[in-house]
Design a protein around this motif. Structure first.
Motif, short mmCIF file in Angstrom:
data_model
loop_
_atom_site.label_atom_id
_atom_site.label_comp_id
_atom_site.label_asym_id
_atom_site.label_seq_id
_atom_site.Cartn_x
_atom_site.Cartn_y
_atom_site.Cartn_z
N HIS A 107 0.84 -1.21 0.00
CA HIS A 107 0.00 0.00 0.00
C HIS A 107 0.87 1.25 0.00
O HIS A 107 0.56 2.21 -0.71
N HIS A 108 1.93 1.25 0.78
CA HIS A 108 2.80 2.43 0.82
C HIS A 108 3.44 2.70 -0.54
O HIS A 108 3.56 3.85 -0.96
N GLU A 109 3.83 1.65 -1.23
CA GLU A 109 4.37 1.81 -2.59
C GLU A 109 3.28 2.32 -3.54
O GLU A 109 3.53 3.19 -4.37
N ILE A 110 2.08 1.77 -3.42
CA ILE A 110 0.97 2.18 -4.29
C ILE A 110 0.62 3.63 -4.04
O ILE A 110 0.27 4.37 -4.97
N MET A 111 0.74 4.08 -2.80
CA MET A 111 0.46 5.48 -2.48
C MET A 111 1.33 6.42 -3.29
O MET A 111 0.87 7.50 -3.69
#
Length: 143
Positions: A107-111
């Motif tokens: 999720h942090h990468e996708i953010m």
């Protein structure tokens, strides 16, 4: 279309966290929010005082992460992957989570990709480019 204010968003997260800690029933969205809040103990103090949360300023220049923006992005990505919209985000997220060994880190990468897509859309005045967003996530999943 529902368009919550900054105040509404902050109160939603504070209330979801309060209800979770008190063992009160949660709506499905509150339960999802509480799960992501639990993953971020660094935000617990920010969420414990709704009045302070409404007044808080999270300036990049001060080096502070806005916990409400961060948590809202987790919710957005969860919703996107839940309905696979834009098409392909679910698979790309799953691939990235496998590569990283963590859905949270995925999720942090996708953010980063989501933020870039929103920034590009705002800068250009064009609609968000879902294909570029998915491509960004896929590149991160396969590097």
């Amino acid at each position: 279309m529902f368009s919550p204010s900054q105040h509404d968003v902050r109160l939603f997260f504070c209330e979801a966290w309060r209800k979770n800690r008190a063992g009160e029933p949660l709506t499905p969205m509150e339960a999802l929010a509480a799960d992501w809040i639990a993953e971020h103990p660094e935000y617990h103090a920010d969420l414990a005082d709704a009045e302070a949360a409404k007044a808080a300023s999270y300036q990049v220049e001060e080096g502070r992460t806005n916990p409400f923006l961060h948590l809202a992005m987790h919710l957005s990505i969860s919703e996107q992957t839940g309905i696979d919209q834009p098409r392909g985000i679910k698979q790309a997220c799953e691939l990235l989570a496998r590569r990283l060994g963590s859905l949270h880190e995925a999720h942090h990468e996708i953010m980063e990709c989501l933020g870039r897509m929103i920034w590009e859309s705002q800068r250009s005045g064009l609609p968000p480019d879902g294909d570029a967003y998915i491509d960004c996530v896929r590149r991160r999943a396969t590097r």
